[in-house]
Design an enzyme around this catalytic site. Structure first.
Site, PDB file in Angstrom:
ATOM      1  CG  ASP A  65       1.437  37.003  -8.551  1.00 15.39           C
ATOM      2  OD1 ASP A  65       1.371  35.813  -8.900  1.00 15.39           O
ATOM      3  OD2 ASP A  65       0.765  37.479  -7.620  1.00 15.39           O
ATOM      4  CD  GLU A 111       4.210  37.916  -5.744  1.00 13.97           C
ATOM      5  OE1 GLU A 111       4.076  36.682  -5.748  1.00 13.97           O
ATOM      6  OE2 GLU A 111       3.659  38.672  -4.912  1.00 13.97           O
ATOM      7  NE  ARG A 153      -3.191   0.763  -0.630  1.00 20.46           N
ATOM      8  CZ  ARG A 153      -3.574   0.887  -1.883  1.00 20.46           C
ATOM      9  NH1 ARG A 153      -3.240   1.964  -2.584  1.00 20.46           N
ATOM     10  NH2 ARG A 153      -4.269  -0.060  -2.481  1.00 20.46           N
ATOM     11  CE  LYS A 176       0.663  28.254  -4.241  1.00 16.65           C
ATOM     12  NZ  LYS A 176      -0.219  28.929  -5.229  1.00 16.65           N
ATOM     13  CE  LYS A 193       5.130  34.730  -3.673  1.00 14.48           C
ATOM     14  NZ  LYS A 193       4.469  33.396  -3.779  1.00 14.48           N
TER      15      LYS A 193
END
Length: 299
Positions: free
Chosen positions: A225, A204, A102, A137, A169
């Site tokens: 972005d 960014e 599994r 992510k 960012k």
């Protein structure tokens, strides 16, 4: 070209945690039902088409419980396969084969799905300069494995962690400038001067007007972005080769070709790892005509 290899220590760490979770005190079903001396051969078979990623997981996963297990990988990393294809074959003591099943399946199903999705993005950007790259992510604890799968699909990796590169960012810039855009160049240049010469510096931006002040600070990569294709083309023209141009936000299979055509160097796609659906793969014991496993495990 084969993908950069999956680090063995990272894979071992994943398997240790996975098996500690799945069989913390042993596999009581296999221990109760399967004779210790029984042996089995099982095949990993695809139930849907895909792109293969996970050979190192198959080898290490089954040998985790049986170092003498025999593993035969029948497709290469990054190779496309059709439904019904046999991807790998494992032979060894039946108890550990069943115990390992599994965890190996869960990981290889996810890896092959990521590789297949990445390959679709790469195909849609063929003939452009754009590279398809992943993001942070990823599933916590599985980043090495998921990013290896991206490489198997023909994609590239972004920074691995927060420790690898500077990426300023919108929230970083808001804190740094106090909302005063006139300070942008100075605060970024001061940060650049504190960094070592090998540290990559990316910033960014979310507006065309930010491009020149950011470039004036000497950054290595500028991320545009959530720009429209028209804005991306203008952004690429304004950068004019002074930095790597990355496009991010709003990227999907319907938009990626148009984004790539704007001339950007990099397209980052969070969906490669955060939205993928595992492929349907199965591991089945090979039976002979009498219904007996190839090496003595009765079905």
């Amino acid at each position: 070209m084969p993908p950069m290899p999956l680090p063995a220590l990272a894979l071992r760490s994943v398997l240790e945690l996975a098996y500690a979770e799945d069989a913390p005190h042993g596999d009581v079903t296999s221990l109760a039902l399967i004779p210790e001396a029984a042996r089995a051969t099982a095949e990993l078979r695809a139930r849907v088409p895909g792109v293969f990623s996970g050979g190192p997981v198959i080898e290490a996963g089954f040998r985790f419980h049986d170092p003498e297990a025999r593993i035969e990988l029948l497709v290469a990393e990054g190779e496309a396969f059709e439904a019904g294809a046999v991807l790998a074959r494992v032979s060894g003591r039946a108890q550990p084969v069943l115990t390992a099943e599994r965890v190996v399946l869960n990981l290889v199903q996810r890896m092959s799905a990521i590789a297949a999705l990445t390959a679709r993005y790469v195909a849609l950007t063929a003939g452009t300069r754009a590279r398809i790259v992943d993001t942070r992510k990823t599933t916590p604890g599985l980043r090495e494995i998921e990013r290896y799968a991206v490489r198997c699909g023909g994609g590239r990796n972004h920074r691995f962690s927060l420790s690898d590169a500077v990426m300023a960012k919108d929230n970083h810039l808001a804190v740094l400038t106090g909302g005063d855009p006139a300070r942008l160049t100075d605060v970024l240049r001061a940060a650049r001067e504190r960094l070592g010469h090998t540290t990559h510096f990316e910033v960014e931006v979310d507006a065309i007007e930010q491009i020149e002040p950011v470039l004036a600070a000497g950054v290595d990569t500028i991320m545009l972005d959530n720009f429209t294709p028209a804005m991306l083309r203008e952004g690429v023209a304004r950068v004019a080769g002074r930095a790597i141009v990355e496009a991010s936000g709003g990227v999907n299979l319907d938009t990626v070709a148009e984004i790539a055509a704007t001339g950007v160097d990099v397209i980052s796609v969070g969906a490669l790892t955060h939205s993928v659906v595992n492929l349907d793969l199965g591991l089945d014991v090979v039976l002979d005509a009498a219904g007996v496993g190839a090496e003595g495990l009765r079905s």
